[in-house]
Write a protein that holds these residues in place. Structure first.
Motif, PDB file in Angstrom:
ATOM      1  N   VAL A  90       0.843  -1.203   0.000  1.00  0.00           N
ATOM      2  CA  VAL A  90       0.000   0.000   0.000  1.00  0.00           C
ATOM      3  C   VAL A  90       0.874   1.247   0.000  1.00  0.00           C
ATOM      4  O   VAL A  90       0.623   2.209  -0.739  1.00  0.00           O
ATOM      5  CB  VAL A  90      -0.936  -0.010   1.217  1.00  0.00           C
ATOM      6  N   GLY A  91       1.920   1.266   0.840  1.00  0.00           N
ATOM      7  CA  GLY A  91       2.827   2.410   0.883  1.00  0.00           C
ATOM      8  C   GLY A  91       3.451   2.686  -0.475  1.00  0.00           C
ATOM      9  O   GLY A  91       3.580   3.847  -0.894  1.00  0.00           O
ATOM     10  N   ASN A  92       3.850   1.621  -1.185  1.00  0.00           N
ATOM     11  CA  ASN A  92       4.441   1.794  -2.514  1.00  0.00           C
ATOM     12  C   ASN A  92       3.431   2.367  -3.498  1.00  0.00           C
ATOM     13  O   ASN A  92       3.750   3.273  -4.284  1.00  0.00           O
ATOM     14  CB  ASN A  92       4.964   0.449  -3.041  1.00  0.00           C
ATOM     15  N   ARG A  93       2.222   1.849  -3.470  1.00  0.00           N
ATOM     16  CA  ARG A  93       1.214   2.353  -4.418  1.00  0.00           C
ATOM     17  C   ARG A  93       0.880   3.815  -4.135  1.00  0.00           C
ATOM     18  O   ARG A  93       0.706   4.611  -5.062  1.00  0.00           O
ATOM     19  CB  ARG A  93      -0.047   1.492  -4.337  1.00  0.00           C
ATOM     20  N   ALA A  97      -5.441   3.430  -7.516  1.00  0.00           N
ATOM     21  CA  ALA A  97      -4.178   2.730  -7.287  1.00  0.00           C
ATOM     22  C   ALA A  97      -4.351   1.547  -6.342  1.00  0.00           C
ATOM     23  O   ALA A  97      -3.679   0.516  -6.488  1.00  0.00           O
ATOM     24  CB  ALA A  97      -3.132   3.703  -6.719  1.00  0.00           C
ATOM     25  N   LEU A  98      -5.271   1.684  -5.383  1.00  0.00           N
ATOM     26  CA  LEU A  98      -5.465   0.618  -4.394  1.00  0.00           C
ATOM     27  C   LEU A  98      -6.495  -0.426  -4.840  1.00  0.00           C
ATOM     28  O   LEU A  98      -6.655  -1.445  -4.167  1.00  0.00           O
ATOM     29  CB  LEU A  98      -5.900   1.222  -3.055  1.00  0.00           C
ATOM     30  N   ALA A  99      -7.181  -0.169  -5.940  1.00  0.00           N
ATOM     31  CA  ALA A  99      -8.259  -1.066  -6.366  1.00  0.00           C
ATOM     32  C   ALA A  99      -7.776  -2.448  -6.805  1.00  0.00           C
ATOM     33  O   ALA A  99      -8.402  -3.456  -6.450  1.00  0.00           O
ATOM     34  CB  ALA A  99      -9.068  -0.407  -7.487  1.00  0.00           C
ATOM     35  N   PRO A 100      -6.679  -2.579  -7.572  1.00  0.00           N
ATOM     36  CA  PRO A 100      -6.265  -3.930  -7.991  1.00  0.00           C
ATOM     37  C   PRO A 100      -5.951  -4.810  -6.781  1.00  0.00           C
ATOM     38  O   PRO A 100      -5.454  -4.322  -5.762  1.00  0.00           O
ATOM     39  CB  PRO A 100      -4.998  -3.672  -8.830  1.00  0.00           C
ATOM     40  N   GLN A 151      -2.504 -15.572  -2.100  1.00  0.00           N
ATOM     41  CA  GLN A 151      -3.917 -15.233  -2.236  1.00  0.00           C
ATOM     42  C   GLN A 151      -4.062 -13.799  -2.731  1.00  0.00           C
ATOM     43  O   GLN A 151      -3.226 -12.945  -2.449  1.00  0.00           O
ATOM     44  CB  GLN A 151      -4.636 -15.368  -0.893  1.00  0.00           C
ATOM     45  N   GLU A 152      -5.133 -13.564  -3.445  1.00  0.00           N
ATOM     46  CA  GLU A 152      -5.462 -12.202  -3.859  1.00  0.00           C
ATOM     47  C   GLU A 152      -6.400 -11.586  -2.822  1.00  0.00           C
ATOM     48  O   GLU A 152      -7.403 -12.178  -2.451  1.00  0.00           O
ATOM     49  CB  GLU A 152      -6.116 -12.207  -5.237  1.00  0.00           C
ATOM     50  N   VAL A 153      -6.032 -10.419  -2.348  1.00  0.00           N
ATOM     51  CA  VAL A 153      -6.810  -9.727  -1.310  1.00  0.00           C
ATOM     52  C   VAL A 153      -7.160  -8.340  -1.823  1.00  0.00           C
ATOM     53  O   VAL A 153      -6.305  -7.625  -2.352  1.00  0.00           O
ATOM     54  CB  VAL A 153      -6.000  -9.621  -0.001  1.00  0.00           C
ATOM     55  N   VAL A 154      -8.410  -7.978  -1.647  1.00  0.00           N
ATOM     56  CA  VAL A 154      -8.878  -6.658  -2.073  1.00  0.00           C
ATOM     57  C   VAL A 154      -9.142  -5.818  -0.831  1.00  0.00           C
ATOM     58  O   VAL A 154      -9.836  -6.259   0.091  1.00  0.00           O
ATOM     59  CB  VAL A 154     -10.163  -6.765  -2.913  1.00  0.00           C
ATOM     60  N   VAL A 155      -8.546  -4.641  -0.784  1.00  0.00           N
ATOM     61  CA  VAL A 155      -8.837  -3.689   0.290  1.00  0.00           C
ATOM     62  C   VAL A 155      -9.136  -2.333  -0.342  1.00  0.00           C
ATOM     63  O   VAL A 155      -8.655  -2.022  -1.429  1.00  0.00           O
ATOM     64  CB  VAL A 155      -7.673  -3.542   1.292  1.00  0.00           C
TER      65      VAL A 155
END
Length: 888
Positions: A525-528, A570-573, A580-584
């Motif tokens: 998240v910090g990178n995005r 930016a955070l949507a993908p 695992q794929e996690v969506v936040v």
């Protein structure tokens, strides 16, 4: 001989009357041949060792490719080192130390001739009790002692073992110790021959201090012919040790071997001779020295000699002081550049620091170069130790007789930095081990150690600064640095904005996948966030899952709202965590800078308030702060404070709403619903405080209490006949499910109430479960294995309803109130409820309709096949005593 000829010297020390005298003889012989000399000190710099009792452990091939062969002085290196050098074609000549393992010539002083002269001279004076005092650990001294015994026999004097006085070393202090032993033994001798002049001078001092006279009470003869012997009182009679000639002889033998001449191995002796002065009992006019001068002329000559000696030593001391001060200022000027050599007599110099000492021919990084005539800056160059020192230094050394290229280890105790090469004249008038270059290398070692300590401290200081200002996990600025930059922006008066970013659902990820996955998520998240901003903006981690952004300038296309939208995108993908794929999503609060803010913390506070407002409206959204939000935040804070107090004071209650059979209206179960009996506002419904409880974590203790109270109440009801099948349903919040230790809490409540698990059901929404279906399934199975039922609440509103039915251990579905409310009004709702009922029936699940408000809705549900319902048509939630009246 070609100017390419270079003689190598391996020696423990580089100066003093002995080592310096040998080097001077070698240098002069080399000059005749047009050769240069590289003298390598094999002991560490600054050593306090004065006796070379063991060979050094030097293993690196220092200067092997530069020299044509080696002269080796007393125990400089191990014989294996010399054997390796010989294998590469380097001839070896040894001084004052026999090496039987090697095929090489050995040059020794002829100790026998001088000692025989000394013994004969003392016998002529009438002495028969002649003692010997010396350090027998040195080979030369042992040979002198053997010659002393032979000379006594030659003069018909029987050797008395009691007249041997061994000492610890070749220094004056050992001579003074020998004087004490002699006096303590009752002065058994009338004359003494010592192993060295230093021993002799110390012995004479000890005798004089004890009240004895030399030579009247004890005649003394030394060995070495050091300069100080002619200035002692009385002047010392000594055997001259021709170190210059020994060095020259060794160099000439080495040159012959380099030329390829057949120079056989074996010992070459250099004659020694007795120099008679006064300590043996002779008067000045009896001595073999030059004819006595008139008294005044003699005193003047001796005074001039003393003055020259003192001036020379004062000059050395002054230079050493200046160099010491330069090297002590290593924090001001880098000592590796060798600028400090400009204050010395050195003509040139070079410093090489190790880069990889594990290599057989370890490389040196040439970090400093000095030349007196042509100053030059250090050029970055790496050379193997076998090619050190550089050829340029050897060219400088060839220009003067008595000039040598010295190589000293920059090594003291455990610190080993490399090698220092210096072109300078041979120093013979300082004490052994006290030569300036040895001192320089020791000081340089300490200076480099000091530099390293300073560099380490600076690194630690920088690490502490980074730790104080940056987040250790994401590398982003932390709260402290962010507030500092925010204050700067406020002082500058430019337009700026603050965005408060809070992740939605982070705690679920952290608790379900573990802290490592949570940390990985925060890093991503910090990178995005960082990549979504301009270079002049600041992104910071504020703590936990909260991030702050300082926008430096808020003009289009970088208005706060535009940046917020960019962040949402930016955070949507999905994030990839542990396979695992996690969506936040993120809720974002925005505050615009302005004159109304005097304190940076107030700006952050208002951005935080705006963030909470946006989260309460819709997660994954953003909102701009206004004053009304602040009032709501104050109310929220008040609710939180009062709610904490309510838990402590027992102001919470459980009300019960019946779940009835739609046919006949019999109560079969209750849903437990929390209420707050406020001391001033009366009964407070959950919609006014449950959101705050969920945000603050108070939902966990509240939920635990509701489970325990519901189990206690149901157990009390079931104790009456005919109520054994009565059940109770309890809602589970998101935070309670993922963080509250739900299974343990349920097991404990069942144990304390002695309630059978089949009477307890849990209502969980799809949104809670679908955050992490895999882990949720494990928790639901644990609850199911206890014997409890599991109901999906608000069924039909989630995006994964069918997935939940397929994978999870579900016992009942609660049809969402939105579908029930439109029955009879919306045909699609009727069809959807009918489908849910059919699907549930086929799967063997119970169907419960929520919020049944009218008789028409009840009848419609019956026609669709739904068996159970709850709602105001049957009863509102009521306290336990009223609920009991509904049981029939």
């Amino acid at each position: 001989m070609s100017g390419d000829l270079t003689l190598g010297v391996l020696t423990p020390f580089l100066g003093g009357w002995y080592y310096g005298g040998l080097l001077r003889g070698i240098a002069r012989a080399a000059a005749v041949e047009g050769a240069s000399v590289i003298a390598v000190q094999t002991l560490d710099a600054g050593t306090d060792q004065t006796e070379v009792r063991e060979p050094s452990d030097l293993s690196y091939p220092v200067a092997w490719r530069r020299v044509s062969g080696f002269v080796v002085i007393i125990n400089a290196v191990r014989h294996s080192y010399l054997a390796a050098a010989q294998e590469t074609g380097k001839p070896v000549v040894v001084i004052s130390h026999e090496v039987p393992e090697l095929d090489c010539p050995v040059v020794l002083p002829d100790n026998g001739t001088g000692i025989h002269e000394a013994v004969g001279h003392l016998v002529e004076h009438g002495h028969r009790r002649i003692a010997f005092a010396g350090y027998l650990g040195a080979g030369d001294v042992r040979r002198r002692y053997e010659a002393y015994r032979d000379a006594l026999r030659a003069h018909g004097v029987e050797h008395d073992p009691g007249l041997l006085f061994p000492v610890e070393d070749n220094q004056m202090s050992s001579g003074e110790a020998a004087a004490r032993v002699l006096i303590g033994a009752g002065m058994p001798a009338t004359a003494v021959i010592t192993g060295t002049d230093a021993n002799a001078i110390g012995l004479m001092r000890g005798m004089t201090a004890a009240g004895y006279r030399v030579p009247e009470d004890l005649a003394v003869v030394g060995f070495d012919g050091v300069r100080g012997a002619q200035y002692s009182l009385p002047r010392l009679t000594t055997v001259d040790h021709p170190v210059d000639t020994i060095g020259r002889t060794a160099a000439e033998l080495l040159v012959r071997r380099v030329r390829g001449e057949a120079v056989p191995r074996g010992t070459r002796l250099v004659a020694t001779s007795l120099v008679v002065r006064e300590s043996c009992g002779c008067r000045r006019d009896d001595t073999a020295e030059p004819p006595a001068l008139p008294p005044l002329t003699r005193l003047e000559a001796e005074g001039r000699a003393h003055f020259r000696e003192r001036t020379h030593l004062q000059g050395i001391l002054s230079k050493q002081y200046v160099v010491s001060m330069d090297l002590l200022r290593a924090h001001e000027e880098d000592p590796r550049r060798l600028g400090w050599l400009g204050r010395t007599s050195a003509r040139a110099g070079c410093l090489g620091l190790w880069t990889d000492r594990t290599h057989p021919d370890p490389p040196l990084d040439l970090v400093g170069v000095y030349a007196r005539e042509k100053p030059t800056a250090a050029q970055p160059l790496v050379t193997p130790v076998s090619e050190f020192p550089p050829a340029e230094l050897l060219d400088v050394a060839r220009q003067d007789v008595d000039t040598v290229t010295f190589v000293v280890p920059v090594k003291v105790d455990g610190s080993d930095w490399g090698l220092l090469a210096v072109v300078d004249a041979v120093e013979t008038r300082t004490g052994t081990g006290r030569e300036p270059i040895n001192h320089w290398a020791a000081l340089l070692t300490v200076a480099l150690d000091y530099q390293q300590v300073l560099a380490t401290l600076r690194e630690q200081e920088e690490r502490l600064r980074v730790a104080a200002e940056y987040d250790h996990l994401t590398g982003l600025p932390n709260r402290t640095l962010f507030l500092e930059r925010l204050r700067e922006a406020m002082r500058d008066g430019q337009e700026f904005a603050v965005l408060f970013v809070d992740l939605d659902g982070f705690k679920v990820v952290n608790d379900s996948l573990g802290h490592a996955a949570g940390d990985a998520l925060l890093i991503q998240v910090g990178n995005r966030i960082s990549h979504s901003l301009r270079e002049r903006d600041t992104a910071a981690r504020f703590g936990g899952d909260e991030f702050l952004i300082l926008l430096d300038g808020v003009a289009d296309p970088y208005t706060p709202a535009q940046v917020a939208e960019r962040l949402h995108s930016a955070l949507a993908p999905p994030f990839r965590l542990q396979g695992q794929e996690v969506v936040v999503t993120a809720s974002i609060g925005i505050t615009l800078g302005g004159a109304r803010y005097a304190d940076a913390e107030d700006l952050v506070r208002d951005a935080d308030i705006a963030m909470y407002w946006s989260k309460s409206q819709r997660k994954g959204s953003h909102a701009l702060f206004d004053v009304a939000m602040h009032a709501k935040a104050v109310v929220r804070l008040q609710i939180e404070t009062e709610l904490r107090r309510a838990i402590e004071r027992g102001e919470l209650e459980v009300h019960y709403q019946p779940i009835v059979q739609l046919v006949g209206g019999r109560t079969r179960a209750f849903e437990a619903l929390i209420r707050w009996r406020h001391p001033t506002r009366g009964l407070v419904l959950p919609e006014h405080f449950l959101a705050v409880a969920e945000e603050t974590g108070l939902a966990i203790p509240i939920g635990r209490w509701v489970i325990a109270e519901s189990c206690r109440q149901l157990a009390a009801w079931q104790r009456k006949p005919g109520r054994e099948d009565l059940r109770i349903s309890v809602n589970v919040s998101n935070r309670q499910f993922w963080q509250g230790g739900l299974v343990d809490d349920v097991a404990e409540a069942l144990r304390l109430s002695r309630l059978h698990p089949r009477g307890l059901a849990f209502e969980i929404t799809e949104g809670v479960i679908m955050n992490n279906v895999g882990l949720a399934r494990k928790m639901l199975e644990d609850l199911h294995n206890l014997g409890c039922e599991l109901h999906i609440d608000d069924f039909g509103t989630g995006y994964s309803s069918l997935e939940a039915l397929h994978r999870l251990p579900i016992d009942a579905l609660k049809i969402d109130r939105s579908f029930v409310a439109r029955l009879g009004v919306d045909a699609k709702s009727s069809a959807l409820v009918h489908t849910i009922v059919l699907m549930g029936g086929n799967l063997g699940l119970q169907l419960i309709a929520e919020s049944v408000e009218t008789e028409e809705q009840r009848e419609h549900l019956l026609r669709l096949g739904c068996a159970y319902g709850q709602g105001h048509l049957f009863s509102v939630p009521v306290p336990a005593d009223e609920a009991e009246r509904l049981i029939s």
